[in-house]
Design a protein around this motif. Sequence first.
Motif, short mmCIF file in Angstrom:
data_model
loop_
_atom_site.label_atom_id
_atom_site.label_comp_id
_atom_site.label_asym_id
_atom_site.label_seq_id
_atom_site.Cartn_x
_atom_site.Cartn_y
_atom_site.Cartn_z
N SER A 289 0.82 -1.22 0.00
CA SER A 289 0.00 0.00 0.00
C SER A 289 0.85 1.26 0.00
CB SER A 289 -0.95 0.01 1.21
OG SER A 289 -0.24 -0.10 2.42
N PHE A 290 2.19 1.12 -0.12
CA PHE A 290 3.08 2.28 -0.24
C PHE A 290 4.43 1.80 -0.73
CE2 PHE A 290 4.13 0.54 3.87
CZ PHE A 290 5.50 0.80 4.05
N ILE A 291 5.25 2.76 -1.17
CA ILE A 291 6.66 2.48 -1.44
C ILE A 291 7.50 3.49 -0.68
CG2 ILE A 291 6.24 1.48 -3.72
CD1 ILE A 291 7.36 4.13 -4.92
N SER A 292 8.76 3.13 -0.44
CA SER A 292 9.76 4.07 0.07
C SER A 292 10.92 4.01 -0.90
CB SER A 292 10.22 3.68 1.48
OG SER A 292 11.15 4.63 1.97
N HIS A 293 11.11 5.08 -1.69
CA HIS A 293 12.01 5.07 -2.83
C HIS A 293 13.24 5.95 -2.57
CE1 HIS A 293 12.57 3.87 -7.01
NE2 HIS A 293 13.09 5.07 -7.24
N ASP A 294 14.33 5.59 -3.23
CA ASP A 294 15.57 6.36 -3.14
C ASP A 294 15.32 7.80 -3.58
OD1 ASP A 294 18.14 7.41 -3.32
OD2 ASP A 294 18.87 5.92 -4.75
N VAL A 295 15.71 8.75 -2.73
CA VAL A 295 15.48 10.16 -3.02
C VAL A 295 16.16 10.60 -4.32
CG1 VAL A 295 17.48 10.97 -1.67
CG2 VAL A 295 15.50 12.48 -1.98
N ASN A 296 17.22 9.92 -4.71
CA ASN A 296 17.95 10.29 -5.92
C ASN A 296 17.36 9.69 -7.19
OD1 ASN A 296 20.14 11.76 -4.57
ND2 ASN A 296 20.67 9.76 -3.73
N ASP A 297 16.25 8.96 -7.07
CA ASP A 297 15.65 8.30 -8.23
C ASP A 297 14.14 8.51 -8.27
OD1 ASP A 297 15.95 6.45 -10.53
OD2 ASP A 297 14.83 5.04 -9.29
N LEU A 298 13.66 9.60 -7.70
CA LEU A 298 12.22 9.81 -7.59
C LEU A 298 11.54 10.05 -8.94
CD1 LEU A 298 11.97 11.94 -4.32
CD2 LEU A 298 11.09 9.63 -4.69
N LYS A 299 12.31 10.36 -9.97
CA LYS A 299 11.71 10.55 -11.29
C LYS A 299 11.64 9.25 -12.09
CE LYS A 299 12.85 15.45 -11.61
NZ LYS A 299 13.52 16.52 -12.41
N ASN A 300 11.92 8.15 -11.45
CA ASN A 300 11.77 6.83 -12.05
C ASN A 300 10.33 6.68 -12.58
OD1 ASN A 300 11.20 3.99 -12.33
ND2 ASN A 300 12.90 3.52 -10.97
N PRO A 301 10.14 6.28 -13.85
CA PRO A 301 8.79 6.13 -14.39
C PRO A 301 7.90 5.20 -13.57
CG PRO A 301 10.41 6.05 -16.16
CD PRO A 301 11.19 6.04 -14.87
N ALA A 302 8.49 4.19 -12.94
CA ALA A 302 7.69 3.29 -12.12
C ALA A 302 7.10 4.02 -10.92
CB ALA A 302 8.54 2.10 -11.66
N VAL A 303 7.87 4.94 -10.35
CA VAL A 303 7.36 5.76 -9.24
C VAL A 303 6.24 6.67 -9.74
CG1 VAL A 303 7.96 7.53 -7.54
CG2 VAL A 303 9.56 5.67 -8.02
N THR A 304 6.45 7.28 -10.88
CA THR A 304 5.45 8.17 -11.46
C THR A 304 4.12 7.45 -11.67
OG1 THR A 304 7.19 9.41 -12.59
CG2 THR A 304 4.94 9.70 -13.41
N LYS A 305 4.18 6.22 -12.18
CA LYS A 305 2.97 5.45 -12.42
C LYS A 305 2.23 5.12 -11.12
CE LYS A 305 4.63 3.29 -16.69
NZ LYS A 305 5.08 2.02 -17.33
N LEU A 306 2.98 4.73 -10.10
CA LEU A 306 2.34 4.40 -8.83
C LEU A 306 1.75 5.65 -8.18
CD1 LEU A 306 4.88 1.82 -7.39
CD2 LEU A 306 2.56 1.35 -8.17
N LYS A 307 2.46 6.76 -8.23
CA LYS A 307 1.94 8.00 -7.65
C LYS A 307 0.66 8.43 -8.36
CE LYS A 307 3.27 12.65 -6.22
NZ LYS A 307 2.87 12.42 -4.81
N ALA A 308 0.60 8.23 -9.67
CA ALA A 308 -0.61 8.57 -10.42
C ALA A 308 -1.81 7.73 -9.98
CB ALA A 308 -0.36 8.41 -11.92
N ARG A 309 -1.54 6.56 -9.43
CA ARG A 309 -2.60 5.70 -8.90
C ARG A 309 -3.02 6.09 -7.50
NH1 ARG A 309 -0.51 -0.38 -9.42
NH2 ARG A 309 -2.12 -0.53 -7.79
N GLY A 310 -2.34 7.08 -6.93
CA GLY A 310 -2.63 7.48 -5.56
C GLY A 310 -1.85 6.74 -4.50
N VAL A 311 -0.83 5.99 -4.92
CA VAL A 311 0.01 5.26 -3.98
C VAL A 311 0.88 6.24 -3.19
CG1 VAL A 311 1.96 3.65 -3.79
CG2 VAL A 311 0.08 3.17 -5.38
N PRO A 312 0.88 6.17 -1.85
CA PRO A 312 1.78 7.01 -1.06
C PRO A 312 3.24 6.71 -1.36
CG PRO A 312 0.05 6.06 0.32
CD PRO A 312 -0.01 5.37 -0.99
N VAL A 313 4.01 7.77 -1.62
CA VAL A 313 5.42 7.63 -1.92
C VAL A 313 6.24 8.25 -0.80
CG1 VAL A 313 7.29 8.23 -3.51
CG2 VAL A 313 5.02 7.64 -4.42
#
Length: 255
Positions: free
Chosen positions: A203-227
């Motif tokens: 129900s969430f991810i915790s992602h490397d601050v230096n890679d936040l523009k990763n397309p996979a992060v963008t897709k999950l955030k667009a779904r409303g996933v907490p980042v």
Amino acid sequence: MTRTPVALPHSFLDRPIAHRALHDVTDGRPENSRAAIRAAMDAGYGIEIDLQMSRDGQAMVFHDFHLGRLTDENGPIRQRDAAALASIPLKGGDEGVPDFAEVLSLVDGRVPLLVELKDQHGAMGPHDGVMEQAVARALQNYSGDVAVMSFNPHSVAAFGRFNDTVPLGLTTEAFRQKDNPLLPAATRRRLRDIPDYDQVGASFISHDVNDLKNPAVTKLKARGVPVLCWTVKSPAQEKTAREIADNITFERYLA
């Protein structure tokens, strides 16, 4: 069967999260120590901690696979029993390695607790479930806000089989070769795309601050996933991170 996701409580989003608790060895607060945990609670921060396994199957609050960086002992933490680890002083402090059950009693719901299960085999492969079951057992009667995550999707899934009430997350990054030299290239390529998010019931991810523009992060955030993101080390980096991330895990400054 895919585990039904459990929503991440808002408390994980409304305050910064102290990485390995509010540690500062110059002030007698080693990372993942009781002193660092108390300091984080006193400041009102959320707390992130790491769990490794002892030889006798106890979840210990400790980041590294080996003892050498954080104590004056050597060798894998998994070769020591919990009682022995409790007597090994952490560098920069006056206390031994705490076990997870003790930390749960110490926090006692005062602040949200983000728990990272460290990969026990170094290859992001399936686990035997011993640590995951020990963590689930320790959490059985805990009523505070807590969430469990790991870089290893197998570990997240294993924990989910022992507990269906705690929110699950994936710790994620770019999985570059220089940062993960033991991982095969195919594994690194697969994990950077975060393909296991739905399968493990996260129900969430915790992602490397230096890679936040990763397309996979963008897709999950667009779904409303907490980042969430790790590890922010300055106010300037925090400002940039918050353009994407819903919350930060921080160290080396006061967020």
